[in-house]
Design a protein around this motif. Structure first.
Motif, PDB file in Angstrom:
ATOM      1  N   THR A  58     -16.886  72.393 -34.482  1.00  0.00           N
ATOM      2  CA  THR A  58     -17.664  73.637 -34.509  1.00  0.00           C
ATOM      3  C   THR A  58     -16.804  74.840 -34.130  1.00  0.00           C
ATOM      4  N   VAL A  59     -17.376  76.008 -34.357  1.00  0.00           N
ATOM      5  CA  VAL A  59     -16.736  77.268 -33.985  1.00  0.00           C
ATOM      6  C   VAL A  59     -17.838  78.210 -33.519  1.00  0.00           C
ATOM      7  N   LYS A  60     -17.538  79.076 -32.578  1.00  0.00           N
ATOM      8  CA  LYS A  60     -18.534  80.038 -32.113  1.00  0.00           C
ATOM      9  C   LYS A  60     -18.938  80.965 -33.258  1.00  0.00           C
ATOM     10  N   ALA A  61     -20.228  81.255 -33.345  1.00  0.00           N
ATOM     11  CA  ALA A  61     -20.738  82.088 -34.443  1.00  0.00           C
ATOM     12  C   ALA A  61     -20.049  83.449 -34.464  1.00  0.00           C
ATOM     13  N   GLY A  62     -19.955  84.089 -33.323  1.00  0.00           N
ATOM     14  CA  GLY A  62     -19.260  85.362 -33.240  1.00  0.00           C
ATOM     15  C   GLY A  62     -20.131  86.550 -33.591  1.00  0.00           C
ATOM     16  N   ALA A  63     -19.488  87.696 -33.737  1.00  0.00           N
ATOM     17  CA  ALA A  63     -20.202  88.947 -34.009  1.00  0.00           C
ATOM     18  C   ALA A  63     -20.958  88.876 -35.324  1.00  0.00           C
ATOM     19  N   GLY A  64     -22.111  89.545 -35.348  1.00  0.00           N
ATOM     20  CA  GLY A  64     -22.925  89.596 -36.547  1.00  0.00           C
ATOM     21  C   GLY A  64     -24.001  88.537 -36.613  1.00  0.00           C
ATOM     22  N   ASP A  69     -22.768  83.144 -29.409  1.00  0.00           N
ATOM     23  CA  ASP A  69     -22.208  82.017 -28.675  1.00  0.00           C
ATOM     24  C   ASP A  69     -22.637  80.671 -29.255  1.00  0.00           C
ATOM     25  N   TYR A  70     -23.441  80.699 -30.316  1.00  0.00           N
ATOM     26  CA  TYR A  70     -23.939  79.455 -30.900  1.00  0.00           C
ATOM     27  C   TYR A  70     -22.799  78.708 -31.599  1.00  0.00           C
ATOM     28  N   ASP A  71     -22.790  77.381 -31.460  1.00  0.00           N
ATOM     29  CA  ASP A  71     -21.746  76.555 -32.070  1.00  0.00           C
ATOM     30  C   ASP A  71     -22.118  76.219 -33.517  1.00  0.00           C
ATOM     31  N   TRP A  76     -19.724  74.776 -42.420  1.00  0.00           N
ATOM     32  CA  TRP A  76     -20.721  75.749 -42.890  1.00  0.00           C
ATOM     33  C   TRP A  76     -20.173  77.165 -42.794  1.00  0.00           C
ATOM     34  N   LYS A  77     -19.497  77.481 -41.718  1.00  0.00           N
ATOM     35  CA  LYS A  77     -18.967  78.830 -41.523  1.00  0.00           C
ATOM     36  C   LYS A  77     -17.960  79.183 -42.615  1.00  0.00           C
ATOM     37  N   ALA A  78     -17.109  78.232 -42.972  1.00  0.00           N
ATOM     38  CA  ALA A  78     -16.127  78.478 -44.022  1.00  0.00           C
ATOM     39  C   ALA A  78     -16.810  78.719 -45.371  1.00  0.00           C
ATOM     40  N   SER A  79     -17.854  77.957 -45.646  1.00  0.00           N
ATOM     41  CA  SER A  79     -18.587  78.137 -46.902  1.00  0.00           C
ATOM     42  C   SER A  79     -19.274  79.493 -46.940  1.00  0.00           C
ATOM     43  N   ASP A 230     -28.439  83.050 -41.198  1.00  0.00           N
ATOM     44  CA  ASP A 230     -27.985  82.995 -39.806  1.00  0.00           C
ATOM     45  C   ASP A 230     -28.576  81.785 -39.082  1.00  0.00           C
ATOM     46  N   PRO A 231     -27.903  80.626 -39.116  1.00  0.00           N
ATOM     47  CA  PRO A 231     -28.421  79.437 -38.432  1.00  0.00           C
ATOM     48  C   PRO A 231     -28.553  79.610 -36.924  1.00  0.00           C
ATOM     49  N   SER A 232     -27.797  80.558 -36.348  1.00  0.00           N
ATOM     50  CA  SER A 232     -27.914  80.751 -34.900  1.00  0.00           C
ATOM     51  C   SER A 232     -29.284  81.305 -34.524  1.00  0.00           C
ATOM     52  N   SER A 233     -29.955  81.977 -35.459  1.00  0.00           N
ATOM     53  CA  SER A 233     -31.269  82.557 -35.166  1.00  0.00           C
ATOM     54  C   SER A 233     -32.347  81.492 -34.992  1.00  0.00           C
ATOM     55  N   THR A 234     -32.090  80.293 -35.520  1.00  0.00           N
ATOM     56  CA  THR A 234     -33.042  79.191 -35.357  1.00  0.00           C
ATOM     57  C   THR A 234     -32.468  78.092 -34.467  1.00  0.00           C
ATOM     58  N   HIS A 235     -31.359  78.397 -33.781  1.00  0.00           N
ATOM     59  CA  HIS A 235     -30.683  77.407 -32.935  1.00  0.00           C
ATOM     60  C   HIS A 235     -30.410  76.138 -33.738  1.00  0.00           C
TER      61      HIS A 235
END
Length: 356
Positions: A58-64, A69-71, A76-79, A230-235
């Protein structure tokens, strides 16, 4: 309180059943020489399965992102990052026009049928027209699912039916390393759709429906129509959070809207009109723009005649071949009009009273 219904999924496999399933891919006696090594791999795989290690890197979601801080899955992030870059390029007026030409037949001469499909031959006709017009053509031959080693499109899991924000754009259900649901072709296919200014689907009718190879892709494109970027919005895949997010107000973004399209549907007995309407209605729903009546084609080839001679019948039907070329000409013209700003969906600015 938000209600999430559960109780359908079975318990995890026990070690014995997992062993039986794991070993199915290694029944060839030639694997006997490495049984000890395979057992070590199986031990790790079973532990990962029990611990549900879906995204081990995993990688931290980051800005935007809603939760920086979500992993996020690094895959998925690369795609997602690649789709953003392709979307920007697709909107650049300096780039050449691009059409995604899709062969929806499952048949090719590299698998059991031993013969190429008529649908593929139609894509060749369309490709020549498009390329003569200076358009870049990206051919997506879905029959490779039946003939290529380890090529697959995993089925849609239906996240949107729980809550639309749970369906991520691009799809985050795969890869799932804990279940060995890897090697998913859809990430590459999403890129082809995003990069295109126009889409042409050429397909036969199988039992009144589209072939399964085409339907797999269609189902997995549900995330392009209303999906959550934004998958971080749904954890991740938290159903309660996703339901609350949708109920708070969701705009159902159309990530592939305003591309031109055409369809070619052929059959030998029945079902061509229903499949053509279904494909057109689906593409309309996603916000694509049809290239006119000539771009929505359904025809029979060898009506109630032998399967064995169907290619010969297609050879003789010069009118149908020209109609296929006309689908390509219509989409080519529509792409040109679209990029010049002279073509748009007439209802693009209307507010939908019941968005979905």
């Amino acid at each position: 309180m938000t209600n999430v219904r559960t109780g359908q999924a079975p318990a995890k496999l026990d070690k014995d059943e997992f062993h039986l399933r794991f070993q199915r891919s290694f029944t060839d006696p030639r694997f006997d020489a490495v049984r000890d090594e395979l057992q070590k791999v199986e031990t790790i795989a079973f532990d990962n399965y029990q611990k549900s290690r879906k995204a081990p890197v995993t990688v931290k979601a980051g800005a935007g992102f809603a939760d920086p801080d979500y992993d996020l899955s690094i895959e998925w992030k690369a795609s997602r990052d690649k789709l953003l870059a392709l979307a920007a390029r697709q909107q650049d007026p300096a780039t050449r026009s691009r059409v995604l030409l899709i062969n929806g037949s499952a048949r090719n001469d590299g698998s059991c049928p031993g013969e190429m499909s008529k649908s593929f031959r139609m894509t060749v006709l369309a490709r020549k027209i498009l390329e003569a017009d200076g358009i870049e053509v990206d051919l997506l031959d879905l029959s490779l699912l039946t003939s290529d080693y380890e090529r697959r499109i995993h089925p849609c899991k239906g996240c949107a039916s729980t809550a639309m924000p749970l369906c991520h754009w691009p799809c985050s259900c795969y890869p799932n390393h804990a279940l060995q649901q890897t090697g998913d072709w859809m990430n590459e296919i999403y890129e082809k759709w995003v990069a295109a200014h126009g889409i042409i689907i050429v397909t036969p009718v199988y039992w009144y429906q589209t072939p399964s190879v085409l339907k797999l892709m269609i189902d997995r494109l549900v995330c392009a129509d209303g999906g959550n970027p934004d998958p971080s919005s749904t954890h991740g895949k938290n159903a309660v959070v996703a339901k609350d997010l949708e109920l708070a107000g969701w705009d159902y973004p159309k990530h592939l809207a305003e591309r031109a399209y055409g369809v070619v549907v052929h059959g030998d007995v029945a079902g061509i009109e229903g499949v053509r309407r279904g494909l057109s209605d689906w593409l309309d729903w996603m916000g694509l723009i049809d290239a006119g009546a000539a771009a929505r084609l359904d025809r029979f080839i060898g009506y109630y005649e032998s399967y064995a001679e169907s290619h010969d019948v297609f050879d003789a039907d010069q009118a149908f071949q020209e109609e296929v070329r006309n689908v390509a000409r219509a989409v080519s013209a529509a792409v040109g009009e679209l990029r010049a700003g002279r073509l748009s969906a007439p209802d693009r600015n209307l507010r939908r009273p019941r968005p979905k």
